[in-house]
Design a protein around this motif. Structure first.
Motif, PDB file in Angstrom:
ATOM      1  N   VAL A  41       5.522  -9.034   3.980  1.00 24.54           N
ATOM      2  CA  VAL A  41       6.055  -8.163   2.944  1.00 24.54           C
ATOM      3  C   VAL A  41       5.145  -6.953   2.751  1.00 24.54           C
ATOM      4  O   VAL A  41       3.937  -7.079   2.630  1.00 24.54           O
ATOM      5  CB  VAL A  41       6.208  -8.933   1.624  1.00 24.54           C
ATOM      6  CG1 VAL A  41       6.722  -8.009   0.527  1.00 24.54           C
ATOM      7  CG2 VAL A  41       7.154 -10.112   1.817  1.00 24.54           C
ATOM      8  N   GLY A  42       5.764  -5.778   2.731  1.00 23.19           N
ATOM      9  CA  GLY A  42       5.015  -4.556   2.468  1.00 23.19           C
ATOM     10  C   GLY A  42       4.149  -4.092   3.605  1.00 23.19           C
ATOM     11  O   GLY A  42       3.266  -3.268   3.427  1.00 23.19           O
ATOM     12  N   SER A  43       4.396  -4.613   4.812  1.00 19.16           N
ATOM     13  CA  SER A  43       3.528  -4.283   5.931  1.00 19.16           C
ATOM     14  C   SER A  43       4.336  -3.723   7.072  1.00 19.16           C
ATOM     15  O   SER A  43       5.552  -3.574   6.983  1.00 19.16           O
ATOM     16  CB  SER A  43       2.796  -5.541   6.404  1.00 19.16           C
ATOM     17  OG  SER A  43       3.693  -6.360   7.140  1.00 19.16           O
ATOM     18  N   ALA A  75       5.612 -14.694  15.438  1.00 23.05           N
ATOM     19  CA  ALA A  75       6.716 -13.750  15.324  1.00 23.05           C
ATOM     20  C   ALA A  75       6.340 -12.492  14.558  1.00 23.05           C
ATOM     21  O   ALA A  75       7.098 -11.534  14.529  1.00 23.05           O
ATOM     22  CB  ALA A  75       7.909 -14.427  14.638  1.00 23.05           C
ATOM     23  N   GLY A  76       5.172 -12.500  13.913  1.00 18.21           N
ATOM     24  CA  GLY A  76       4.756 -11.351  13.126  1.00 18.21           C
ATOM     25  C   GLY A  76       4.003 -10.341  13.966  1.00 18.21           C
ATOM     26  O   GLY A  76       4.133 -10.288  15.193  1.00 18.21           O
ATOM     27  N   ILE A  77       3.204  -9.521  13.290  1.00 20.32           N
ATOM     28  CA  ILE A  77       2.449  -8.472  13.967  1.00 20.32           C
ATOM     29  C   ILE A  77       1.612  -9.074  15.092  1.00 20.32           C
ATOM     30  O   ILE A  77       0.839 -10.004  14.883  1.00 20.32           O
ATOM     31  CB  ILE A  77       1.521  -7.745  12.986  1.00 20.32           C
ATOM     32  CG1 ILE A  77       2.353  -6.999  11.936  1.00 20.32           C
ATOM     33  CG2 ILE A  77       0.617  -6.758  13.720  1.00 20.32           C
ATOM     34  CD1 ILE A  77       1.505  -6.361  10.857  1.00 20.32           C
ATOM     35  N   PHE A  78       1.787  -8.547  16.277  1.00 16.81           N
ATOM     36  CA  PHE A  78       0.980  -8.969  17.427  1.00 16.81           C
ATOM     37  C   PHE A  78       0.648  -7.739  18.251  1.00 16.81           C
ATOM     38  O   PHE A  78       1.540  -6.979  18.634  1.00 16.81           O
ATOM     39  CB  PHE A  78       1.727  -9.982  18.288  1.00 16.81           C
ATOM     40  CG  PHE A  78       0.990 -10.331  19.554  1.00 16.81           C
ATOM     41  CD1 PHE A  78      -0.063 -11.232  19.519  1.00 16.81           C
ATOM     42  CD2 PHE A  78       1.312  -9.730  20.761  1.00 16.81           C
ATOM     43  CE1 PHE A  78      -0.773 -11.538  20.682  1.00 16.81           C
ATOM     44  CE2 PHE A  78       0.612 -10.025  21.919  1.00 16.81           C
ATOM     45  CZ  PHE A  78      -0.431 -10.935  21.870  1.00 16.81           C
ATOM     46  N   TYR A 126       0.283 -11.584   4.251  1.00 16.01           N
ATOM     47  CA  TYR A 126       0.232 -10.590   5.318  1.00 16.01           C
ATOM     48  C   TYR A 126      -0.660 -11.021   6.473  1.00 16.01           C
ATOM     49  O   TYR A 126      -0.305 -10.892   7.646  1.00 16.01           O
ATOM     50  CB  TYR A 126      -0.246  -9.272   4.700  1.00 16.01           C
ATOM     51  CG  TYR A 126      -0.547  -8.164   5.668  1.00 16.01           C
ATOM     52  CD1 TYR A 126       0.296  -7.877   6.725  1.00 16.01           C
ATOM     53  CD2 TYR A 126      -1.677  -7.364   5.505  1.00 16.01           C
ATOM     54  CE1 TYR A 126       0.018  -6.839   7.605  1.00 16.01           C
ATOM     55  CE2 TYR A 126      -1.957  -6.323   6.367  1.00 16.01           C
ATOM     56  CZ  TYR A 126      -1.109  -6.070   7.419  1.00 16.01           C
ATOM     57  OH  TYR A 126      -1.382  -5.050   8.282  1.00 16.01           O
ATOM     58  N   ASN A 127      -1.852 -11.546   6.164  1.00 17.27           N
ATOM     59  CA  ASN A 127      -2.784 -11.946   7.215  1.00 17.27           C
ATOM     60  C   ASN A 127      -2.695 -13.420   7.564  1.00 17.27           C
ATOM     61  O   ASN A 127      -3.526 -13.915   8.318  1.00 17.27           O
ATOM     62  CB  ASN A 127      -4.226 -11.627   6.787  1.00 17.27           C
ATOM     63  CG  ASN A 127      -4.550 -10.157   6.944  1.00 17.27           C
ATOM     64  OD1 ASN A 127      -3.944  -9.468   7.756  1.00 17.27           O
ATOM     65  ND2 ASN A 127      -5.490  -9.667   6.154  1.00 17.27           N
ATOM     66  N   GLY A 128      -1.726 -14.150   7.006  1.00 18.89           N
ATOM     67  CA  GLY A 128      -1.640 -15.580   7.244  1.00 18.89           C
ATOM     68  C   GLY A 128      -0.290 -15.981   7.796  1.00 18.89           C
ATOM     69  O   GLY A 128       0.044 -15.706   8.948  1.00 18.89           O
TER      70      GLY A 128
END
Length: 710
Positions: free
Chosen positions: A277-279, A382-385, A266-268
């Protein structure tokens, strides 16, 4: 006079008399600026404020970073950023100032460390310019008054760069500075995990190539720094991983109760490739912006502006080189970014023929490489930003401005140097014209003044080496004023508003778009209302599970129906007595752009009284799905409230069997029903509670008494 006091007042013997007073004025001015209107944000991000409250009551919660003092689940980060705030609350009590004051002090400290790093090689003027640029960067003014981990991260990263620069100056004694750099990076990891290591390749490469001494000695010293990093970050990780899971809180944000999984998932890598996953960023989960919601087969949700995977963007906006300049991010950090890039190239050109160990060139490589690498990762992840992540860039950018201006000013008699200085000012004024044009109704005179003043200054700087020095200084002063006018105005606007929730932006009223305040792009951000209120055009029956509805926020930042993610009511944080927000505008978005998104609930006096009744007889006075909802009630009552499923309500903690056992043992008094959390596997707990226990409406809140079965 005491020598220490004399040194503090006068500074170095070789400094001009004006240097120390101006430096102290910069620090005092930064502190005064950041302290002004500080309490307007209330508890700011109630997720972290609740954890701070828990850490102030329980040393076990302090060590693990638990969301509640009964240690049900942790935040989704390591706890180092919570520790200064928790100590403040433990000493002075729970309140907005007690939580946010340590963040302000971190901001002042970052300005001081940046000044010290730049002035060592480039002079006091360069250090003062760098410090002023950092202090007046809108996203810095936002995050150094907010309780997310980014303030501590920015401070420690700046300290790490300072230590590496000191090591680059020395042959003997360099190892000591590299060890301190490793310690700073290690504790930065304990603030925000792998983001602390973004600039590690730059620091290591520049040191190996540019440091004095033989190659073997350079690698050996670097190894000592790496060992210090490993120890300073690894001690906590090792203890958590070795601690029996049955006697510690669940690791929030993970799916298997593992901090290493959280770090590398999640944080990486999940932040880079979007597979969280799961976030709120879980790829393929169908939610807006990747939010983890369970949808019926065949149903898909539109994404936030920027398209979906494979289309150059995703739920968190367009990726690519233009991301730092777009409508969402540009006003946060990019005001002086074009100038910093110009000055980086110019500084490297000026120092190109210097010796391998030249400290000026090394400084440009360290600060410039850190800026480029961080900007590149933020641009393409591409993830949370979130826009506020860019505060990490602010010290690197500010250092390049200070160093570049100093170097080119010294070289101004050479036309290429004066032309580069003029180009930096001209590009900055034109870019400020563009940025200010994105809020055309806000201070329209400033846009014209910045453009005219910047262009006039650029023209004067073009001939700075051929005219009287006083005229050159006047042009330089005008250019500096024009370059800082835009970000300074945005900073003042940021300070005038409260910022609440998990997604906050700097600037006048937040960044606006067709979707309403804080909704850039097409405004198709989904807002969580109450259960059963979400409508999806084209879906089966138009109904969305979990109460998600498209359409973004209404003008003015208010969600239809007054409901917000994670709670009921207006979404104002419980910043005052009885859980009420401080005076001022609340609601989703509130002021400051997206400041109310993912914020907690308003807790009424009656609901608070119900939870406090016989509270000491229970481990948790209540439980709620999703941390923001739980946080609101915990901050209002100052009693442990279990956050089922962690931040998103999607972590598998507790299981239904565990929850049933807690209830059977009489450890939880109430279950708070609301739209908290984004859905996922904890719906079984809600269903069991609804089928088993009596419910009661208490001043707008739905409570299930877990001691009263049907």
């Amino acid at each position: 006079m005491n020598p220490l006091i004399r040194r503090l007042r006068r500074g170095r013997a070789e400094d001009a008399p004006w240097v120390r007073p101006v430096f102290l004025g910069l620090l005092l001015g930064t502190a005064a600026l950041y302290l002004w209107n500080l309490s307007a944000s209330g508890y700011a991000n109630s997720f972290y404020s609740a954890a701070v409250q828990a850490c102030s009551q329980s040393w076990k919660a302090f060590f693990f970073g638990s969301l509640d003092a009964a240690n049900a689940i942790t935040v989704d980060k390591p706890p180092a950023a919570l520790w200064p705030m928790a100590l403040s609350v433990r000493l002075f009590g729970l309140g907005s100032w007690q939580i946010l004051l340590p963040e302000v002090l971190m901001g002042v400290a970052t300005v001081a460390v940046l000044y010290a790093a730049v002035r060592r090689r480039f002079g006091a003027g360069a250090g003062l310019i760098a410090g002023a640029v950092l202090a007046l960067t809108p996203v810095a003014a936002l995050m150094f008054r907010f309780n997310n981990p980014d303030a501590l991260l920015a401070l420690l990263m700046t300290v790490a760069v300072y230590c590496v620069l000191r090591a680059l100056e020395l042959d003997e004694g360099a190892a000591r500075w590299l060890v301190w750099a490793g310690v700073a990076l290690g504790f930065a990891f304990l603030a925000k995990t792998l983001q602390a290591f973004l600039i590690l390749p730059v620091l290591a490469l520049v040191y190996v190539v540019c440091a004095p001494g033989g190659l073997a000695r350079r690698f050996g010293r670097l190894g000592l720094g790496g060992l210090a990093l490993l120890v300073s970050a690894g001690w906590w990780v090792a203890l958590v991983e070795l601690w029996p899971a049955s006697s510690r809180p669940y690791i929030g944000g993970s799916q298997k109760n593992s901090f290493l999984e959280l770090t590398f998932g999640y944080n990486g890598l999940g932040r880079l490739n979007g597979d969280e996953v799961g976030s709120v960023g879980g790829r393929g989960r169908g939610g807006p912006g990747g939010m983890a919601v369970d949808l019926p087969a065949g149903m898909e949700l539109p994404t936030r502006a920027g398209g979906g995977p494979g289309g150059g963007g995703g739920g968190w906006g367009e990726t690519g080189l233009g991301r730092m300049f777009n409508e969402q991010v540009g006003g946060q950090i990019s005001w002086l970014l074009p100038a910093a890039l110009i000055l980086l190239v110019a500084g490297l050109v000026v120092t190109w023929r210097a010796a391998r160990t030249d400290t000026a060139r090394s400084a440009f490589l360290v600060w410039g490489g850190s800026l480029l690498l961080t900007t590149g990762v933020f641009s393409f992840m591409a993830g949370i930003f979130h826009e506020y992540y860019t505060v990490a860039m602010a010290p690197y950018l500010a250092a390049l401005i200070g160093m570049g201006v100093a170097v080119l000013w010294e070289e101004r008699s050479r036309f290429p140097a004066s032309a580069a200085l003029a180009a930096a000012v001209a590009v900055t004024s034109v870019w400020a014209w563009v940025l200010l044009g994105r809020t055309p109704d806000w201070q329209p005179w400033l846009r014209r003044a910045v453009l005219v003043g910047g262009c006039a200054a650029a023209l004067g700087l073009l001939f700075a080496g051929r005219v009287d020095r006083r005229l050159g200084l006047a042009a330089a002063g005008l250019g500096l004023a024009a370059g800082l006018a835009g970000p300074f105005a945005y900073t003042l606007s940021t300070l005038a508003e409260g910022h609440q929730g998990s997604i906050v932006t700097a600037g006048p009223g937040g960044l606006r778009g067709p979707g309403g305040r804080g909704m850039p792009g097409n405004g198709r951000m989904f807002v969580l209302y109450g259960p059963g209120q979400g409508q999806l055009p084209g879906g089966p029956g138009g109904q969305l599970p979990g109460g998600l509805a498209p359409g973004g926020l209404a003008p003015g930042g208010q969600a239809p129906g007054g409901q917000v993610p994670g709670g009921q009511g207006t979404g104002r944080p419980p910043g005052g007595p009885g859980g009420q927000a401080p005076t001022g505008e609340g609601g989703p978005g509130g002021t400051g752009g997206m400041g109310g998104l993912l914020n907690g609930a308003t807790v009424s006096a009656k609901a608070k009284a119900a939870l406090l009744a016989d509270a000491d007889s229970y481990t948790w006075v209540a439980a709620a799905i999703g941390s923001q909802n739980a946080a609101s009630y915990q901050l209002a009552t100052e009693k442990p409230v279990m956050a089922i499923g962690g931040f998103n309500g999607s972590d598998p903690s507790p299981t239904l069997a565990q929850f049933e056992q807690y209830v059977a043992e009489g450890r939880i008094h109430y279950f708070i029903a609301s739209g908290g959390g984004f859905g996922g596997g904890n719906s079984a707990i809600s269903t069991w509670v609804e089928q088993t226990f009596e419910k009661a409406a208490v001043d707008g809140a739905t409570l299930y008494d877990l001691t009263a079965r049907k």
